[in-house]
Design an enzyme around this catalytic site. Structure first.
Site, short mmCIF file in Angstrom:
data_model
loop_
_atom_site.label_atom_id
_atom_site.label_comp_id
_atom_site.label_asym_id
_atom_site.label_seq_id
_atom_site.Cartn_x
_atom_site.Cartn_y
_atom_site.Cartn_z
N LYS A 109 4.63 -1.71 -9.39
CA LYS A 109 4.73 -2.94 -10.16
C LYS A 109 3.38 -3.30 -10.77
O LYS A 109 3.24 -3.42 -11.97
CB LYS A 109 5.24 -4.08 -9.29
CG LYS A 109 6.67 -3.81 -8.85
CD LYS A 109 7.01 -4.50 -7.57
CE LYS A 109 8.24 -3.89 -6.95
NZ LYS A 109 9.38 -3.77 -7.86
N ASP A 115 3.86 -8.22 2.75
CA ASP A 115 4.38 -7.35 1.70
C ASP A 115 3.92 -7.94 0.37
O ASP A 115 4.41 -8.99 -0.04
CB ASP A 115 5.91 -7.29 1.78
CG ASP A 115 6.53 -6.52 0.61
OD1 ASP A 115 5.79 -6.00 -0.24
OD2 ASP A 115 7.78 -6.45 0.57
N TRP A 118 13.68 -9.41 -0.42
CA TRP A 118 12.83 -8.36 0.15
C TRP A 118 12.46 -8.67 1.59
O TRP A 118 12.40 -7.76 2.43
CB TRP A 118 11.61 -8.09 -0.74
CG TRP A 118 12.10 -7.50 -2.03
CD1 TRP A 118 12.15 -8.11 -3.24
CD2 TRP A 118 12.70 -6.21 -2.20
NE1 TRP A 118 12.74 -7.27 -4.16
CE2 TRP A 118 13.08 -6.10 -3.55
CE3 TRP A 118 12.96 -5.13 -1.35
CZ2 TRP A 118 13.69 -4.96 -4.07
CZ3 TRP A 118 13.57 -4.00 -1.87
CH2 TRP A 118 13.93 -3.92 -3.22
N1 PMP Z 1 9.03 -5.40 -1.45
C1 PMP Z 1 9.06 -6.04 -2.64
C2 PMP Z 1 8.49 -7.42 -2.73
C3 PMP Z 1 9.61 -5.39 -3.73
O1 PMP Z 1 9.65 -6.00 -4.91
C4 PMP Z 1 10.13 -4.08 -3.60
C5 PMP Z 1 10.71 -3.29 -4.76
N2 PMP Z 1 11.22 -4.00 -5.78
C6 PMP Z 1 10.09 -3.48 -2.34
C7 PMP Z 1 9.53 -4.16 -1.29
C8 PMP Z 1 10.64 -2.09 -2.12
O2 PMP Z 1 9.79 -1.20 -2.73
P1 PMP Z 1 10.12 0.36 -2.85
O3 PMP Z 1 11.14 0.50 -3.89
O4 PMP Z 1 8.76 0.93 -3.22
O5 PMP Z 1 10.57 0.84 -1.52
#
Ligand code: PMP
Length: 365
Positions: A199, A175, A105
């Protein structure tokens, strides 16, 4: 028709939500008491939804001790849009930002930031397949950076920071998508915190952003930046510049009430530590299962582990699913297994997984 019983849902996201939240939403779905229509049908500018938005913000402030000089924003586009919005608003084209890369990520965040301005990698765990996070002394930080970005919990690799990096006054961006409100967090140490809701704090469709007002005022956004990408416009309009994701915010509000009702962030942290300790103890008990993350930075939310062979991993996932333990297959980029045990994941589900792991090892070990 009899209802399908709920399985133990280990999905990495959208993930499990608290049953009392689902039950309340179900009860009130067709006609909200005192309103006579569904929250799905009502104007976001009406009294009821304005109340939902205000109460959700108040509960978030109370839960996390959000200081008064921070704005609480509910934005569309998920966490991925934040990968772009952060640099579009705060990274000068001729400047650079420091990114700590502890997993898939943070890599994605880097990719978007590079489209806007300069990026310096303050540390990367890629060479060790992202099985750890950096110590403070490992970071190469630029005192002139526009900000430092990190990912508090890497959902795919299952590594987590136990404390936030020290940046010597450079604004810190985090994040927290997969560990938001998993325990107390130091909001004031950060200039901006964001999390996709799906989540730990609600359904997909909304990202929660906490941003220090003073930093917001110092943003460097190009005047031609689209309004929808501009934090200040969302803040000035109380997250109602356009129609917000009303249902996702309503459910997030119910999740916040649930968190407060069980004792808030310190209480959920104790429960999360207990669940994770139970699972990691099983992983460490014999040599059959191997944890992916280094012990010191094991995630409380996403427990990643391998079995002796890929064949056994496939069988494990299949048999676990048949036993009512759903969503355990690891992300395709890492392989192995991943048990996501977010705030709402029940403790007896962890016990059921441990029992299943012991039985599986007995049969296949
Ligand atoms: N950051 C993290 C740590 C994630 O786990 C995720 C999604 N799994 C995201 C960003 C991206 O999130 P989204 O699908 O809401 O764009």
């Amino acid at each position: 028709m009899t209802a399908t019983p709920r399985v133990f849902n280990f999905s990495a996201g959208p993930g499990v939500l608290p049953v009392p939240v689902l039950e309340e939403a179900q009860r009130d779905l067709v006609s909200m008491p005192g309103v006579g229509m569904s929250v799905l049908e009502m104007s976001h500018r009406g009294k009821f939804f304005e109340g939902v938005l205000a109460q959700t913000e108040a509960d978030i402030r109370k839960l996390a001790g959000v200081p008064d000089d921070y704005r609480v924003l509910f934005l569309p586009g998920g966490a991925s849009l934040q990968f772009s919005m952060v640099p579009l608003n705060f990274l000068p084209r001729d400047g650079s930002a420091d990114y700590i890369v502890s997993g898939a990520w943070s890599q994605k965040a880097v990719k978007e930031a590079k489209k806007v301005g300069g990026v310096k990698i303050a540390w990367s765990g890629e060479a060790a397949n992202f099985n750890t996070v950096p110590a403070q002394g490992d970071l190469v930080l630029d005192p002139k950076a526009a900000y430092v970005s990190y990912t508090s919990n890497e959902t795919i690799h299952g590594v987590e920071f136990t404390s936030s990096p020290e940046t010597g006054g450079v604004p810190l961006v985090c994040d927290t998508s997969s560990d938001m409100f998993a325990g107390p967090l130091d909001v004031a140490k950060h200039a901006l915190i964001y999390a996709g809701a799906q989540k730990n704090i609600g359904p997909a469709g909304v990202a929660l952003v906490l941003v220090r007002d003073e930093w917001l005022k110092r943003r460097v956004a190009d005047p031609a930046l689209s309004s929808m990408l501009n934090y200040a416009i969302h803040a000035d309009n109380g997250s109602m510049y356009n129609t917000p994701p009303v249902f996702a915010i309503y459910i997030m509000g119910l999740v916040m009430k649930w968190l407060l009702s069980i004792g808030g962030l310190p209480a959920i942290r104790v429960i999360n530590e207990r669940k994770a300790a139970t699972l990691y103890a099983e992983i460490d008990r014999s040599g059959f299962y191997t944890g992916h993350a280094a012990v010191a930075c094991r995630s409380l939310m996403n427990v990643t582990f391998r079995l002796p062979s890929e064949d056994l991993e496939t069988t494990f996932a299949k048999e676990a699913k048949a036993a009512g333990l759903d969503g355990l297959k690891g992300h395709r980029s890492v392989g192995g297994m991943r048990a996501s045990i977010y705030n709402a994941f029940p403790e007896d589900g962890v016990d059921a997984l441990v029992q299943f792991m012991q039985e599986f090892e007995r049969k296949n070990g």
